[in-house]
Design an enzyme around this catalytic site. Structure first.
Site, PDB file in Angstrom:
ATOM      1  N   ASP A  73       0.858  -1.197   0.000  1.00  0.00           N
ATOM      2  CA  ASP A  73       0.000   0.000   0.000  1.00  0.00           C
ATOM      3  C   ASP A  73       0.891   1.243   0.000  1.00  0.00           C
ATOM      4  O   ASP A  73       2.103   1.158   0.247  1.00  0.00           O
ATOM      5  CB  ASP A  73      -0.912   0.010   1.246  1.00  0.00           C
ATOM      6  CG  ASP A  73      -1.868   1.212   1.264  1.00  0.00           C
ATOM      7  OD1 ASP A  73      -2.303   1.658   0.191  1.00  0.00           O
ATOM      8  OD2 ASP A  73      -2.172   1.717   2.362  1.00  0.00           O
ATOM      9  N   SER A  74       0.279   2.390  -0.221  1.00  0.00           N
ATOM     10  CA  SER A  74       1.024   3.654  -0.162  1.00  0.00           C
ATOM     11  C   SER A  74       1.430   3.991   1.267  1.00  0.00           C
ATOM     12  O   SER A  74       2.410   4.689   1.497  1.00  0.00           O
ATOM     13  CB  SER A  74       0.133   4.785  -0.676  1.00  0.00           C
ATOM     14  OG  SER A  74      -1.023   4.876   0.156  1.00  0.00           O
ATOM     15  N   TYR A 113      -1.066   8.292  -2.509  1.00  0.00           N
ATOM     16  CA  TYR A 113      -1.369   7.925  -3.891  1.00  0.00           C
ATOM     17  C   TYR A 113      -2.655   8.596  -4.369  1.00  0.00           C
ATOM     18  O   TYR A 113      -2.891   8.701  -5.561  1.00  0.00           O
ATOM     19  CB  TYR A 113      -1.557   6.405  -4.009  1.00  0.00           C
ATOM     20  CG  TYR A 113      -0.283   5.580  -4.022  1.00  0.00           C
ATOM     21  CD1 TYR A 113       0.980   6.152  -3.861  1.00  0.00           C
ATOM     22  CD2 TYR A 113      -0.353   4.202  -4.213  1.00  0.00           C
ATOM     23  CE1 TYR A 113       2.126   5.373  -3.881  1.00  0.00           C
ATOM     24  CE2 TYR A 113       0.792   3.422  -4.240  1.00  0.00           C
ATOM     25  CZ  TYR A 113       2.035   3.998  -4.074  1.00  0.00           C
ATOM     26  OH  TYR A 113       3.161   3.219  -4.106  1.00  0.00           O
ATOM     27  N   GLY A 114      -3.467   9.024  -3.398  1.00  0.00           N
ATOM     28  CA  GLY A 114      -4.830   9.484  -3.704  1.00  0.00           C
ATOM     29  C   GLY A 114      -4.928  10.774  -4.491  1.00  0.00           C
ATOM     30  O   GLY A 114      -6.010  11.152  -4.927  1.00  0.00           O
ATOM     31  N   CYS A 165      -4.590  -1.494  -1.770  1.00  0.00           N
ATOM     32  CA  CYS A 165      -4.832  -0.071  -1.981  1.00  0.00           C
ATOM     33  C   CYS A 165      -5.873   0.059  -3.087  1.00  0.00           C
ATOM     34  O   CYS A 165      -5.627  -0.389  -4.219  1.00  0.00           O
ATOM     35  CB  CYS A 165      -3.517   0.590  -2.401  1.00  0.00           C
ATOM     36  SG  CYS A 165      -3.674   2.326  -2.837  1.00  0.00           S
ATOM     37  N   ASN A 166      -7.007   0.644  -2.755  1.00  0.00           N
ATOM     38  CA  ASN A 166      -8.053   0.808  -3.772  1.00  0.00           C
ATOM     39  C   ASN A 166      -7.586   1.737  -4.884  1.00  0.00           C
ATOM     40  O   ASN A 166      -7.826   1.490  -6.058  1.00  0.00           O
ATOM     41  CB  ASN A 166      -9.318   1.403  -3.150  1.00  0.00           C
ATOM     42  CG  ASN A 166     -10.041   0.419  -2.265  1.00  0.00           C
ATOM     43  OD1 ASN A 166     -10.946  -0.269  -2.693  1.00  0.00           O
ATOM     44  ND2 ASN A 166      -9.628   0.338  -1.018  1.00  0.00           N
ATOM     45  N   THR A 167      -6.919   2.814  -4.485  1.00  0.00           N
ATOM     46  CA  THR A 167      -6.485   3.825  -5.456  1.00  0.00           C
ATOM     47  C   THR A 167      -5.574   3.204  -6.509  1.00  0.00           C
ATOM     48  O   THR A 167      -5.721   3.461  -7.705  1.00  0.00           O
ATOM     49  CB  THR A 167      -5.733   4.957  -4.717  1.00  0.00           C
ATOM     50  OG1 THR A 167      -6.526   5.384  -3.621  1.00  0.00           O
ATOM     51  CG2 THR A 167      -5.454   6.125  -5.616  1.00  0.00           C
ATOM     52  N   CYS A 216     -11.329   2.779   0.810  1.00  0.00           N
ATOM     53  CA  CYS A 216      -9.897   3.080   0.898  1.00  0.00           C
ATOM     54  C   CYS A 216      -9.420   2.246   2.074  1.00  0.00           C
ATOM     55  O   CYS A 216     -10.077   2.222   3.133  1.00  0.00           O
ATOM     56  CB  CYS A 216      -9.684   4.565   1.172  1.00  0.00           C
ATOM     57  SG  CYS A 216      -7.998   4.968   1.695  1.00  0.00           S
ATOM     58  N   THR A 217      -8.308   1.553   1.901  1.00  0.00           N
ATOM     59  CA  THR A 217      -7.882   0.607   2.949  1.00  0.00           C
ATOM     60  C   THR A 217      -7.459   1.315   4.240  1.00  0.00           C
ATOM     61  O   THR A 217      -7.350   0.681   5.281  1.00  0.00           O
ATOM     62  CB  THR A 217      -6.742  -0.283   2.437  1.00  0.00           C
ATOM     63  OG1 THR A 217      -5.685   0.558   1.936  1.00  0.00           O
ATOM     64  CG2 THR A 217      -7.236  -1.206   1.338  1.00  0.00           C
ATOM     65  N   HIS A 218      -7.244   2.616   4.171  1.00  0.00           N
ATOM     66  CA  HIS A 218      -6.942   3.363   5.400  1.00  0.00           C
ATOM     67  C   HIS A 218      -8.171   3.453   6.319  1.00  0.00           C
ATOM     68  O   HIS A 218      -8.035   3.551   7.535  1.00  0.00           O
ATOM     69  CB  HIS A 218      -6.488   4.790   5.071  1.00  0.00           C
ATOM     70  CG  HIS A 218      -5.039   4.913   4.699  1.00  0.00           C
ATOM     71  ND1 HIS A 218      -4.524   4.404   3.541  1.00  0.00           N
ATOM     72  CD2 HIS A 218      -3.999   5.502   5.352  1.00  0.00           C
ATOM     73  CE1 HIS A 218      -3.227   4.666   3.479  1.00  0.00           C
ATOM     74  NE2 HIS A 218      -2.887   5.341   4.568  1.00  0.00           N
TER      75      HIS A 218
HETATM   76  N1  DGL Z   1      -4.850   3.207   1.088  1.00  0.00           N
HETATM   77  C1  DGL Z   1      -5.096   3.740  -0.191  1.00  0.00           C
HETATM   78  C2  DGL Z   1      -6.406   3.269  -0.773  1.00  0.00           C
HETATM   79  O1  DGL Z   1      -6.887   2.228  -0.409  1.00  0.00           O
HETATM   80  C3  DGL Z   1      -4.740   5.132  -0.584  1.00  0.00           C
HETATM   81  C4  DGL Z   1      -4.280   6.183   0.364  1.00  0.00           C
HETATM   82  C5  DGL Z   1      -3.447   7.254  -0.358  1.00  0.00           C
HETATM   83  O2  DGL Z   1      -2.260   7.014  -0.534  1.00  0.00           O
HETATM   84  O3  DGL Z   1      -4.007   8.288  -0.766  1.00  0.00           O
HETATM   85  O4  DGL Z   1      -6.972   3.905  -1.620  1.00  0.00           O
END
Ligand code: DGL
Length: 265
Positions: A8-9, A40-41, A72-74, A183-185
């Site tokens: 992930d990011s 990454y977003g 990471c969804n993004t 978003c996995t966060h």
């Molecule tokens: N955790 C990431 C996701 O699932 C992205 C967070 C980021 O880097 O902006 O989208």
């Protein structure tokens, strides 16, 4: 037992790690947080693809994983076909849990919380058209919520007062009964998000993709004989070494025995 790489990011991949390690504790895990290129977003697609390819090439060189989970969804909305074409190992991605949310919703009004990039991707619209065409979907893109999850895992003071503003478009829609944490966060803030919704007297179910990924990994292990590995059992990697002791302690609590820095060109 196999070597599973989770990428992930930032800290979001840890929400996925917690689900998969619970379901498949027999594997070895390498978790990579690309904190050097975080977030990454707000990256354009071409930049994100280039970065993800560089990260995964390095992971492949150093660890030859049997399975890669792009947690990471993004990134998943852009990079999965490219990674699957380039690498021989299994690549599991994260898909926003739109389908289960649409099935769960009684009011057919759902919220979708994600990064601004995921919200804007055609991939997300295709998912909604395919699985939630009968639903009204309120999309909310927030980088501040991503930062809040980072703050929590890094043990920094949490400014929960911003949650009301971030969640306002959802709170203002009285019939929304399910929200997708795309978003996995965000599952790392499930408690805080639920408390804010409760404070606003809203009964809303929160759904994410963590369990589905764990099930996918579990079924892969049943279909293929994933090879035996003899490497470090729980390794965390950061691409920027400037992490604080609080974060290392958090990783230790999650079962990681080592934290290493890996530079990505
Ligand atoms: N955790 C990431 C996701 O699932 C992205 C967070 C980021 O880097 O902006 O989208």
């Amino acid at each position: 037992m196999a070597l599973i790489a989770i990428y992930d990011s930032g800290v979001g991949g840890l929400s996925v790690y917690l689900n998969v390690v619970h379901r498949c504790p027999e594997h070895d895990y390498v978790f990579l947080s690309d904190n050097h290129a975080f977030p990454y977003g707000d990256k354009p697609e071409h930049e994100l693809l280039k970065r993800a390819q560089a990260v995964v090439r390095r992971l492949d060189q150093c660890f030859s994983p049997d399975v890669l989970i792009v947690a990471c969804n993004t990134a998943s909305t852009v990079v999965l076909p490219h990674l699957r074409e380039e690498f021989d190992f299994h690549v599991i991605g994260v898909v926003p849990a739109v389908k289960p949310a649409a099935q769960l919703s009684r009011t057919k009004k759902i919220g979708l919380l994600a990064t601004p990039a995921t919200i804007d991707r055609p991939y997300t619209d295709e998912l909604i058209n395919e699985f939630a065409i009968d639903c009204q979907v309120t999309k909310v893109g927030s980088s501040a919520l991503v930062m809040l999850a980072e703050d929590k895992l890094y043990g920094r003071p949490l400014d929960e007062s911003i949650l009301g503003t971030i969640l306002k478009p959802i709170i203002d829609q009285p019939d929304i009964d399910v929200v997708v944490l795309a978003c996995t966060h965000f599952p790392l803030l499930k408690g805080e998000i639920a408390s804010e919704l409760k404070r606003c007297k809203r009964q809303i179910s929160l759904v994410d993709s963590g369990e589905a990924i764990a099930n996918r990994l579990f079924s892969l292990g049943q279909i293929y004989t994933l090879p035996f590995t003899n490497r470090a059992s729980r390794l965390a990697i950061v691409t920027d070494p400037s992490v604080d002791a609080q974060f290392s302690a958090q990783l230790q609590r999650m079962g990681f025995d080592k934290l290493q820095h890996l530079a990505i060109e």
